[in-house]
Design a protein around this motif. Structure first.
Motif, PDB file in Angstrom:
ATOM      1  N   GLN A  90     -17.039  -6.992   2.978  1.00  0.00           N
ATOM      2  CA  GLN A  90     -17.565  -6.517   4.267  1.00  0.00           C
ATOM      3  C   GLN A  90     -16.642  -6.900   5.420  1.00  0.00           C
ATOM      4  O   GLN A  90     -16.336  -6.083   6.286  1.00  0.00           O
ATOM      5  N   ALA A  91     -16.223  -8.168   5.410  1.00  0.00           N
ATOM      6  CA  ALA A  91     -15.401  -8.668   6.521  1.00  0.00           C
ATOM      7  C   ALA A  91     -14.102  -7.890   6.637  1.00  0.00           C
ATOM      8  O   ALA A  91     -13.687  -7.502   7.741  1.00  0.00           O
ATOM      9  N   GLU A  92     -13.441  -7.635   5.501  1.00  0.00           N
ATOM     10  CA  GLU A  92     -12.166  -6.901   5.532  1.00  0.00           C
ATOM     11  C   GLU A  92     -12.368  -5.460   5.963  1.00  0.00           C
ATOM     12  O   GLU A  92     -11.628  -4.920   6.787  1.00  0.00           O
ATOM     13  N   LEU A  93     -13.380  -4.799   5.367  1.00  0.00           N
ATOM     14  CA  LEU A  93     -13.643  -3.400   5.719  1.00  0.00           C
ATOM     15  C   LEU A  93     -14.025  -3.286   7.193  1.00  0.00           C
ATOM     16  O   LEU A  93     -13.555  -2.398   7.901  1.00  0.00           O
ATOM     17  N   ASP A  94     -14.877  -4.201   7.655  1.00  0.00           N
ATOM     18  CA  ASP A  94     -15.336  -4.165   9.050  1.00  0.00           C
ATOM     19  C   ASP A  94     -14.148  -4.287  10.008  1.00  0.00           C
ATOM     20  O   ASP A  94     -14.067  -3.583  11.016  1.00  0.00           O
ATOM     21  N   ARG A  95     -13.218  -5.180   9.661  1.00  0.00           N
ATOM     22  CA  ARG A  95     -12.001  -5.341  10.482  1.00  0.00           C
ATOM     23  C   ARG A  95     -11.213  -4.030  10.503  1.00  0.00           C
ATOM     24  O   ARG A  95     -10.757  -3.580  11.560  1.00  0.00           O
ATOM     25  N   GLU A 109      -6.796  -1.185  -2.968  1.00  0.00           N
ATOM     26  CA  GLU A 109      -5.524  -1.587  -3.585  1.00  0.00           C
ATOM     27  C   GLU A 109      -5.050  -2.962  -3.103  1.00  0.00           C
ATOM     28  O   GLU A 109      -4.639  -3.793  -3.901  1.00  0.00           O
ATOM     29  N   LYS A 110      -5.132  -3.210  -1.808  1.00  0.00           N
ATOM     30  CA  LYS A 110      -4.573  -4.465  -1.260  1.00  0.00           C
ATOM     31  C   LYS A 110      -5.496  -5.666  -1.454  1.00  0.00           C
ATOM     32  O   LYS A 110      -5.025  -6.794  -1.610  1.00  0.00           O
ATOM     33  N   PHE A 111      -6.797  -5.451  -1.385  1.00  0.00           N
ATOM     34  CA  PHE A 111      -7.721  -6.584  -1.478  1.00  0.00           C
ATOM     35  C   PHE A 111      -8.364  -6.705  -2.853  1.00  0.00           C
ATOM     36  O   PHE A 111      -8.466  -7.789  -3.407  1.00  0.00           O
ATOM     37  N   MET A 112      -8.789  -5.577  -3.416  1.00  0.00           N
ATOM     38  CA  MET A 112      -9.428  -5.617  -4.729  1.00  0.00           C
ATOM     39  C   MET A 112      -8.404  -5.570  -5.862  1.00  0.00           C
ATOM     40  O   MET A 112      -8.748  -5.777  -7.022  1.00  0.00           O
ATOM     41  N   ALA A 113      -7.138  -5.266  -5.526  1.00  0.00           N
ATOM     42  CA  ALA A 113      -6.049  -5.174  -6.514  1.00  0.00           C
ATOM     43  C   ALA A 113      -6.333  -4.110  -7.574  1.00  0.00           C
ATOM     44  O   ALA A 113      -6.006  -4.272  -8.745  1.00  0.00           O
ATOM     45  N   ILE A 114      -6.957  -3.011  -7.128  1.00  0.00           N
ATOM     46  CA  ILE A 114      -7.284  -1.901  -8.037  1.00  0.00           C
ATOM     47  C   ILE A 114      -6.520  -0.657  -7.582  1.00  0.00           C
ATOM     48  O   ILE A 114      -6.713  -0.184  -6.461  1.00  0.00           O
ATOM     49  N   PRO A 115      -5.653  -0.097  -8.442  1.00  0.00           N
ATOM     50  CA  PRO A 115      -4.964   1.147  -8.062  1.00  0.00           C
ATOM     51  C   PRO A 115      -5.946   2.316  -8.065  1.00  0.00           C
ATOM     52  O   PRO A 115      -6.860   2.362  -8.900  1.00  0.00           O
ATOM     53  N   LEU A 137      -1.012 -17.828  -5.221  1.00  0.00           N
ATOM     54  CA  LEU A 137      -2.108 -16.916  -4.856  1.00  0.00           C
ATOM     55  C   LEU A 137      -1.572 -15.509  -4.596  1.00  0.00           C
ATOM     56  O   LEU A 137      -2.165 -14.514  -5.020  1.00  0.00           O
ATOM     57  N   LYS A 138      -0.422 -15.441  -3.917  1.00  0.00           N
ATOM     58  CA  LYS A 138       0.204 -14.122  -3.680  1.00  0.00           C
ATOM     59  C   LYS A 138       0.621 -13.498  -5.009  1.00  0.00           C
ATOM     60  O   LYS A 138       0.449 -12.298  -5.237  1.00  0.00           O
ATOM     61  N   GLU A 139       1.186 -14.336  -5.877  1.00  0.00           N
ATOM     62  CA  GLU A 139       1.659 -13.846  -7.179  1.00  0.00           C
ATOM     63  C   GLU A 139       0.494 -13.337  -8.037  1.00  0.00           C
ATOM     64  O   GLU A 139       0.599 -12.294  -8.683  1.00  0.00           O
ATOM     65  N   ILE A 140      -0.614 -14.075  -8.030  1.00  0.00           N
ATOM     66  CA  ILE A 140      -1.787 -13.662  -8.818  1.00  0.00           C
ATOM     67  C   ILE A 140      -2.308 -12.319  -8.319  1.00  0.00           C
ATOM     68  O   ILE A 140      -2.632 -11.423  -9.106  1.00  0.00           O
ATOM     69  N   GLN A 141      -2.381 -12.169  -6.992  1.00  0.00           N
ATOM     70  CA  GLN A 141      -2.857 -10.906  -6.402  1.00  0.00           C
ATOM     71  C   GLN A 141      -1.989  -9.740  -6.883  1.00  0.00           C
ATOM     72  O   GLN A 141      -2.503  -8.700  -7.312  1.00  0.00           O
TER      73      GLN A 141
END
Length: 492
Positions: free
Chosen positions: A49-54, A200-206, A400-404
């Motif tokens: 919610q927070a990311e989408l709202d932004r 893609e950027k937050f959920m890491a789903i293409p 954390l960046k690498e895992i994402q």
């Protein structure tokens, strides 16, 4: 938590259902078809919610709230929309209960308290919002209106699954009004892009961006843009939709504005939404037989610290080091939890955090204190390493960046190897049964062929990809001419 999950290979559906409950995300409720979203599951939804709202606010949108109830006369004003949702509506007919004279201590619906007009519990809010917009819009100066609502909606479902299909679910719905067709179309495309970027950027789903066919289009829309994702079992999931509504709702609710020439004209509209269904997509894309795997960008706790100690003195020394680690990580914007519960042994804590998909786990014991090190474990690869305290904050930030990225690339590789071009109906059926995934095939553009393919194979046209290359061909089913390939799949 003691019993292991059913494996995905054994029974994917059972694995999913068990995981949602055991990872403490959600559970069934006393209300048939409705779920209880538990604190850990809700914390993930709050991050979404927070990311989408932004992102909505950055694209000029504001939040508002409209009523849960829609008078039936308003609901039926836009015929296609009303017809599309009619079979899923919950309807309020009375406004009062009374003591039941025949059953002491029980209540009944007061037969005298019948509403003059039935109220539909919103399955979507176009009707109530467009009736409101009629009062807000007089001239071109009042446009555009760019509004989003965070709400719950009700669509009566008989066969339900946690997060994927429930009678009540949480979502956001955007509703915008524009001066021109071009502006409204641009808005619908922009919001579909926002959804694609978020997933893609937050959920890491293409995702594949595309448009729906006429039969799969939102009821009352002239065009539906969508993002489609592929789950690990080879089924597709519609992750978001954005609709160009033309002037249909403006005409149904008589929403006109005076244009710059002073002439009256109907406004143009869009609506767009994503729901808690995204939680299902997140779980099914990344998780494994050990439990949930969360991309760091959406994990409520990106790091968990587990102390390993034999006495209180050791615990207080470890706590001191843990507090320093936490302040260092929080200074970098990393969310971290110190799991110092004395009711659980370290092994049980490890199992819980693995099941709940915490991206990184730090273990600190007396030996680590002596050596100035910690043990760092990755949830995605289940690998461990020893890291010095001096290097810890930077290492965690980089990992954390690498895992994402790793999670996205793994999902992308799976998706790309599960898009199969076919030219015959035999190949089409074979891929669906053996390989699964997206089937890229020529289609003649008719509802009849689409319906027949669905009837024979249970596969639907997920979308006509926006980047579809125009190529002459023949329909995989009818043999009639086709202008390009579309994506078919079995879907949630």
């Amino acid at each position: 938590m003691s019993k292991k999950l059913t494996s995905r290979a054994e029974d994917y559906s059972k694995w999913y259902n068990e995981l949602v409950v055991k990872a403490d995300l959600a559970e069934n409720s006393a209300v048939r078809g409705c779920m209880v979203i538990k604190p850990y599951g809700y914390a993930i939804w709050e991050k979404m919610q927070a990311e989408l709202d932004r992102m909505f606010k950055e694209t000029g949108h504001e939040n508002a709230y409209f009523p849960l109830f829609v008078p039936k006369s308003l609901f039926e004003a836009e015929e296609k929309n009303a017809e599309g949702f009619a079979k899923e509506c919950a309807v309020v007919t009375h406004y009062r209960l009374q003591n039941d004279p025949d059953k002491p201590g029980k209540l009944r619906v007061d037969p005298e308290a019948k509403l003059e007009e039935e109220l539909v519990v919103r399955p979507t809010s176009e009707a109530i919002i467009w009736n409101t917009y009629r009062n807000w819009i007089q001239s071109y100066r009042d446009l555009p209106i760019l509004i989003n609502q965070w709400a719950n909606v009700v669509r009566w479902e008989m066969r339900t699954r946690l997060f994927l299909r429930t009678a009540e679910f949480l979502w956001q719905e955007g509703h915008t009004a524009h001066e021109t067709k071009a502006e409204a179309l641009a808005e619908a495309k922009t919001m579909n892009n926002v959804y694609a970027t978020f997933v893609e950027k937050f959920m890491a789903i293409p995702v594949v961006q595309g448009v729906k066919t006429e039969s799969e289009r939102f009821a009352g829309a002239e065009e539906t843009y969508c993002i489609e994702a592929l789950m690990q079992d080879g089924k597709a999931l519609q992750a978001g939709t954005s609709h160009f509504l033309g002037q249909n709702f403006a005409k149904a609710f008589d929403v006109k504005y005076a244009n710059k020439e002073g002439k009256q004209d109907y406004v143009w509209a869009t609506s767009w939404g994503v729901s808690t269904r995204l939680m299902g997509a997140l779980i099914m894309t990344h998780s494994d037989d050990n439990g949930l795997v969360l991309p760091p960008n959406l994990a409520p706790n990106q790091v968990v610290i587990v102390p390993i100690y034999k006495n209180e003195d050791q615990l207080s020394e470890i706590t001191e080091v843990a507090n320093t680690i936490m302040s260092d990580l929080r200074a970098k914007g990393i969310t971290v939890k110190f799991d110092n519960r004395d009711t659980q042994r370290p092994g049980a804590k490890f199992a819980q955090h693995e099941l709940q998909g915490v991206p990184l786990r730090i273990a600190i014991g007396p030996k680590d204190l002596e050596n100035g090190t910690v043990e760092l474990a990755r949830r995605d690869t289940l690998t461990k390493s020893i890291v010095t305290l001096n290097e810890l904050a930077v290492t965690v930030e980089e990992l954390l960046k690498e895992i994402q990225e790793t999670l996205f690339n793994k999902a992308l590789n799976f998706r790309d190897t599960h898009v199969t071009e076919v030219d015959t109906f035999e190949e089409f059926k074979n891929v669906l049964e053996t390989k699964t995934g997206f089937v890229s095939a020529h289609w003649d553009g008719t509802n009849e062929t689409e319906e027949k393919i669905k009837e024979l194979t249970k596969a639907t046209i997920r979308c006509i990809p926006l980047d579809m290359k125009e190529e002459e061909g023949v329909c995989v089913y009818s043999g009639k001419p086709s202008k390009g390939r579309v994506l078919f799949a079995k879907a949630y």
